[in-house]
Design an enzyme around this catalytic site. Structure first.
Site, PDB file in Angstrom:
ATOM      1  N   LYS A 151       0.834  -1.210   0.000  1.00 52.68           N
ATOM      2  CA  LYS A 151       0.000   0.000   0.000  1.00 52.68           C
ATOM      3  C   LYS A 151       0.876   1.270   0.000  1.00 52.68           C
ATOM      4  O   LYS A 151       0.594   2.216  -0.725  1.00 52.68           O
ATOM      5  CB  LYS A 151      -0.920   0.038   1.233  1.00 52.68           C
ATOM      6  N   ARG A 203      11.827  -6.384   4.597  1.00 50.95           N
ATOM      7  CA  ARG A 203      11.608  -4.943   4.459  1.00 50.95           C
ATOM      8  C   ARG A 203      12.466  -4.149   5.447  1.00 50.95           C
ATOM      9  O   ARG A 203      12.628  -4.553   6.594  1.00 50.95           O
ATOM     10  CB  ARG A 203      10.131  -4.630   4.679  1.00 50.95           C
ATOM     11  N   ARG A 227      11.798  -2.282  11.345  1.00 50.66           N
ATOM     12  CA  ARG A 227      10.841  -1.716  12.301  1.00 50.66           C
ATOM     13  C   ARG A 227      10.600  -2.668  13.469  1.00 50.66           C
ATOM     14  O   ARG A 227      10.653  -3.882  13.291  1.00 50.66           O
ATOM     15  CB  ARG A 227       9.503  -1.441  11.582  1.00 50.66           C
TER      16      ARG A 227
END
Ligand code: AMP
Length: 215
Positions: free
Chosen positions: A13, A127, A162
């Site tokens: 997204k 990621r 993250r």
């Protein structure tokens, strides 16, 4: 354009939204980015949101609606907006419906990015994200790595994994998605707003969304 991007964590997204902003100057509104900046800056919102986010849980709807009610009335939204990561629950979708009616804003459609689960898992574990709140560029250690010293090619800040991209948090985020966010597909289908995009390449998806906007 005025669209919502729906899809599981890792469906792309953020990447699709960024590419779409180049199309007609619409702004990307990512509740995840807004919350991560608040956590980094240690604001009252960030302090409330951090524990939910680190676990991979959703932040309470009331906090999110306060953010979005203010954000959608900022002047840069007049050109258009791409909602990325919002709404995430049926109560958020219902509150958004009332808010848009109050602000006399009509959505073009809701784009559901459909990506197979194995592709999603691979994307999430590989990621990396730029730690600079003003940048937050997304990298992938396999297909789009940062510079060799682990810094961002755009702003030279460190590129990190993250906190919510550990295996445990990822599994929790996917379960949360299935339980709370996937029902939005049915919600928007009933509203006659839903368009599905099998999304294996972000660039191809962007082209298809642009075509759907023109048609
Ligand atoms: P994202 O970058 O969209 O994956 O969001 C990261 C995290 O921020 C999520 O796992 C949630 O903890 C929180 N978050 C982002 N958007 C929302 C939302 N619309 N509702 C509740 N929590 C959210």
């Amino acid at each position: 354009m005025r669209i919502i991007l729906l899809g599981a964590p890792g469906a792309g997204k953020g990447t699709v939204a960024k590419l779409l902003t180049e199309f007609d100057g619409s702004v990307q509104i990512s509740t995840g980015d807004i919350l991560r900046s608040a956590v980094k800056e240690g604001t009252p919102l960030g302090k409330k949101a951090k524990e939910f986010m680190d676990r991979g849980d959703l932040v309470p709807d009331s906090l999110i609606m306060d953010i979005m009610e203010a954000r959608l009335q900022e002047p840069d939204c007049r050109t258009g907006f791409i909602l990325d990561g919002f709404p995430r629950t049926i109560p958020q979708a219902e509150a958004l419906k009332s808010l848009l009616a109050k602000l006399s804003i009509q959505l073009d459609f809701v784009a559901n990015l459909d990506v197979p689960r194995d592709v999603i898992l691979d994307r999430l574990t590989t990621r990396r994200t730029c730690c600079n709140p003003a940048c937050q560029a997304i990298y992938n250690v396999k297909s789009n790595p940062p510079k060799e010293d682990g810094t961002c090619t755009l702003c030279d800040h460190k590129v990190i994994q993250r906190d919510d991209e550990t295996e445990e948090a990822i599994n929790n985020r996917l379960e949360t998605y299935n339980a709370k966010t996937a029902p939005l597909i049915g919600f928007y289908e009933k509203e006659g707003m839903l368009k599905n995009f099998l999304s294996l390449s972000s660039k191809d998806t962007v082209e298809e969304i642009k075509k759907a906007l023109k048609g």
